[in-house]
Design a protein around this motif. Structure first.
Motif, PDB file in Angstrom:
ATOM      1  N   PRO A   7     -13.812  36.069 -19.506  1.00 54.59           N
ATOM      2  CA  PRO A   7     -14.842  34.843 -19.685  1.00 54.59           C
ATOM      3  C   PRO A   7     -15.725  34.769 -18.402  1.00 54.59           C
ATOM      4  N   THR A   8     -15.411  35.229 -17.238  1.00 52.16           N
ATOM      5  CA  THR A   8     -15.977  35.272 -15.918  1.00 52.16           C
ATOM      6  C   THR A   8     -16.211  36.486 -15.325  1.00 52.16           C
ATOM      7  N   THR A   9     -17.281  36.447 -14.172  1.00 52.53           N
ATOM      8  CA  THR A   9     -17.459  37.584 -13.705  1.00 52.53           C
ATOM      9  C   THR A   9     -16.298  38.095 -12.668  1.00 52.53           C
ATOM     10  N   GLU A  10     -15.608  36.883 -12.126  1.00 56.38           N
ATOM     11  CA  GLU A  10     -14.373  36.986 -11.388  1.00 56.38           C
ATOM     12  C   GLU A  10     -13.064  37.704 -12.121  1.00 56.38           C
ATOM     13  N   SER A  11     -12.959  37.384 -13.324  1.00 58.43           N
ATOM     14  CA  SER A  11     -11.969  37.764 -14.136  1.00 58.43           C
ATOM     15  C   SER A  11     -12.301  39.384 -14.595  1.00 58.43           C
ATOM     16  N   ALA A  12     -13.435  39.937 -14.647  1.00 60.20           N
ATOM     17  CA  ALA A  12     -13.864  40.959 -14.863  1.00 60.20           C
ATOM     18  C   ALA A  12     -13.673  42.054 -13.556  1.00 60.20           C
ATOM     19  N   VAL A  13     -13.985  41.206 -12.315  1.00 63.18           N
ATOM     20  CA  VAL A  13     -13.624  41.974 -11.106  1.00 63.18           C
ATOM     21  C   VAL A  13     -12.179  42.193 -10.653  1.00 63.18           C
ATOM     22  N   ALA A  15     -10.028  42.427 -13.167  1.00 64.57           N
ATOM     23  CA  ALA A  15      -9.347  43.620 -14.116  1.00 64.57           C
ATOM     24  C   ALA A  15      -9.954  44.971 -13.525  1.00 64.57           C
ATOM     25  N   ILE A  16     -11.065  45.346 -13.123  1.00 61.99           N
ATOM     26  CA  ILE A  16     -11.534  46.202 -12.535  1.00 61.99           C
ATOM     27  C   ILE A  16     -10.394  46.857 -11.116  1.00 61.99           C
ATOM     28  N   ARG A  17     -10.206  45.595 -10.397  1.00 57.76           N
ATOM     29  CA  ARG A  17      -9.186  45.932  -9.356  1.00 57.76           C
ATOM     30  C   ARG A  17      -8.039  46.284  -9.895  1.00 57.76           C
ATOM     31  N   ASP A  18      -7.448  45.585 -10.870  1.00 57.04           N
ATOM     32  CA  ASP A  18      -5.932  46.308 -11.399  1.00 57.04           C
ATOM     33  C   ASP A  18      -6.347  47.760 -11.883  1.00 57.04           C
ATOM     34  N   LEU A  19      -7.386  48.178 -12.336  1.00 60.83           N
ATOM     35  CA  LEU A  19      -7.595  49.498 -12.855  1.00 60.83           C
ATOM     36  C   LEU A  19      -7.753  50.528 -11.657  1.00 60.83           C
ATOM     37  N   ALA A  20      -8.395  50.105 -10.627  1.00 61.67           N
ATOM     38  CA  ALA A  20      -8.447  50.758  -9.439  1.00 61.67           C
ATOM     39  C   ALA A  20      -7.157  51.031  -8.865  1.00 61.67           C
ATOM     40  N   VAL A  21      -6.263  50.172  -8.839  1.00 63.48           N
ATOM     41  CA  VAL A  21      -4.830  50.218  -8.294  1.00 63.48           C
ATOM     42  C   VAL A  21      -4.437  51.409  -9.036  1.00 63.48           C
ATOM     43  N   GLU A  22      -4.427  51.136 -10.555  1.00 61.06           N
ATOM     44  CA  GLU A  22      -3.600  52.126 -11.488  1.00 61.06           C
ATOM     45  C   GLU A  22      -4.057  53.481 -11.218  1.00 61.06           C
ATOM     46  N   PHE A  23      -5.209  53.768 -10.936  1.00 60.85           N
ATOM     47  CA  PHE A  23      -5.749  55.206 -10.944  1.00 60.85           C
ATOM     48  C   PHE A  23      -5.828  55.534  -9.484  1.00 60.85           C
ATOM     49  N   GLY A  24      -5.460  54.832  -8.166  1.00 61.92           N
ATOM     50  CA  GLY A  24      -5.550  55.172  -6.997  1.00 61.92           C
ATOM     51  C   GLY A  24      -6.807  55.369  -6.377  1.00 61.92           C
ATOM     52  N   VAL A  25      -7.793  54.394  -6.748  1.00 58.11           N
ATOM     53  CA  VAL A  25      -9.249  54.433  -6.329  1.00 58.11           C
ATOM     54  C   VAL A  25      -9.529  53.465  -5.566  1.00 58.11           C
ATOM     55  N   HIS A  58     -22.569  33.805 -11.383  1.00 54.51           N
ATOM     56  CA  HIS A  58     -21.772  34.534 -10.369  1.00 54.51           C
ATOM     57  C   HIS A  58     -22.124  36.046 -10.793  1.00 54.51           C
ATOM     58  N   GLU A  59     -22.477  36.992  -9.787  1.00 49.75           N
ATOM     59  CA  GLU A  59     -22.775  38.337 -10.256  1.00 49.75           C
ATOM     60  C   GLU A  59     -22.168  38.944  -9.191  1.00 49.75           C
ATOM     61  N   ALA A  60     -21.611  40.302  -9.448  1.00 50.56           N
ATOM     62  CA  ALA A  60     -20.870  41.223  -8.637  1.00 50.56           C
ATOM     63  C   ALA A  60     -21.178  42.334  -8.672  1.00 50.56           C
ATOM     64  N   PHE A  61     -21.260  43.201  -7.794  1.00 49.77           N
ATOM     65  CA  PHE A  61     -21.548  44.682  -7.513  1.00 49.77           C
ATOM     66  C   PHE A  61     -20.223  45.361  -6.941  1.00 49.77           C
ATOM     67  N   VAL A  62     -19.607  46.338  -7.891  1.00 56.76           N
ATOM     68  CA  VAL A  62     -18.158  46.802  -7.513  1.00 56.76           C
ATOM     69  C   VAL A  62     -18.802  48.230  -7.190  1.00 56.76           C
ATOM     70  N   GLU A  63     -18.388  48.680  -6.052  1.00 57.94           N
ATOM     71  CA  GLU A  63     -18.302  50.452  -6.114  1.00 57.94           C
ATOM     72  C   GLU A  63     -16.861  50.899  -5.843  1.00 57.94           C
ATOM     73  N   LEU A  64     -16.681  51.869  -6.842  1.00 61.70           N
ATOM     74  CA  LEU A  64     -15.439  52.458  -6.728  1.00 61.70           C
ATOM     75  C   LEU A  64     -15.466  53.980  -6.155  1.00 61.70           C
ATOM     76  N   ALA A  65     -14.984  54.305  -5.195  1.00 60.10           N
ATOM     77  CA  ALA A  65     -14.973  55.748  -4.507  1.00 60.10           C
ATOM     78  C   ALA A  65     -14.234  56.768  -5.226  1.00 60.10           C
ATOM     79  N   GLY A  66     -14.672  57.940  -4.566  1.00 56.90           N
ATOM     80  CA  GLY A  66     -13.938  59.180  -5.429  1.00 56.90           C
ATOM     81  C   GLY A  66     -14.954  59.825  -6.226  1.00 56.90           C
ATOM     82  N   SER A  67     -14.301  60.569  -7.192  1.00 58.35           N
ATOM     83  CA  SER A  67     -14.596  61.402  -7.959  1.00 58.35           C
ATOM     84  C   SER A  67     -14.231  61.015  -9.405  1.00 58.35           C
ATOM     85  N   PRO A  68     -15.354  60.637 -10.390  1.00 63.92           N
ATOM     86  CA  PRO A  68     -16.629  60.621 -10.112  1.00 63.92           C
ATOM     87  C   PRO A  68     -17.036  59.183  -9.348  1.00 63.92           C
ATOM     88  N   SER A  69     -18.193  59.175  -8.774  1.00 64.68           N
ATOM     89  CA  SER A  69     -18.611  58.102  -8.145  1.00 64.68           C
ATOM     90  C   SER A  69     -19.042  56.843  -9.339  1.00 64.68           C
TER      91      SER A  69
END
Length: 150
Positions: A7-13, A15-25, A58-69
């Protein structure tokens, strides 16, 4: 697999943070909060923080490091722009962002080329028969895009 409602931008962030931890990014997040800070509010008056309805965008910009960028810009209007190795996907619903990233990092995303009309496309399938397909504008494929060819 059903996608959760975000429902919110923060909830999406989150969820992305959880995926980053899961995939080691590793990831970095930049938040823009307020009508005078978000990119789509160009008509907001100077120093106007709230929208006319009283909400705080609320707007957020998320950068995930690694391959692919990968970079994700989450907009207050429940959509996102995702860039995978230079290929832009516009107007991805916010609820689809975690599934999109799971497909990219889980190896489901692929490139497909055609002779006529000539071109290469990046195809990202999501659960539930939803697929995103964008033309790869750059003629030279990155190593990750070349590796994803099928």
């Amino acid at each position: 697999m059903e996608s959760a409602h975000l429902p919110t931008t923060e909830s999406a962030v989150v969820a992305i943070r959880d995926l980053a931890v899961e995939f080691g990014v590793s990831m970095t997040v930049t938040d823009d909060i307020g009508a005078d800070q978000t990119s789509r509010r160009t008509s907001a008056e100077l120093f106007t923080v709230f929208d006319p309805d009283g909400s705080l965008p609320h707007e957020a910009f998320v950068e995930l490091a690694g391959s692919p960028s990968v970079s994700v810009r989450l907009f207050p209007e429940d959509d996102a722009r995702i860039i995978v190795d230079g290929v832009e996907f516009h107007d991805v619903p916010r609820d689809s962002v975690p599934g999109f990233l799971r497909s990219v990092y889980g190896g489901l995303a692929r490139t497909k080329g055609r002779l006529f009309p000539p071109g290469q496309w990046l195809i990202v399938p999501l659960p539930g028969d939803e697929t995103y397909k964008e033309l790869i504008v750059d003629a030279s494929l990155t190593p990750w895009l070349a590796r994803s060819a099928r």
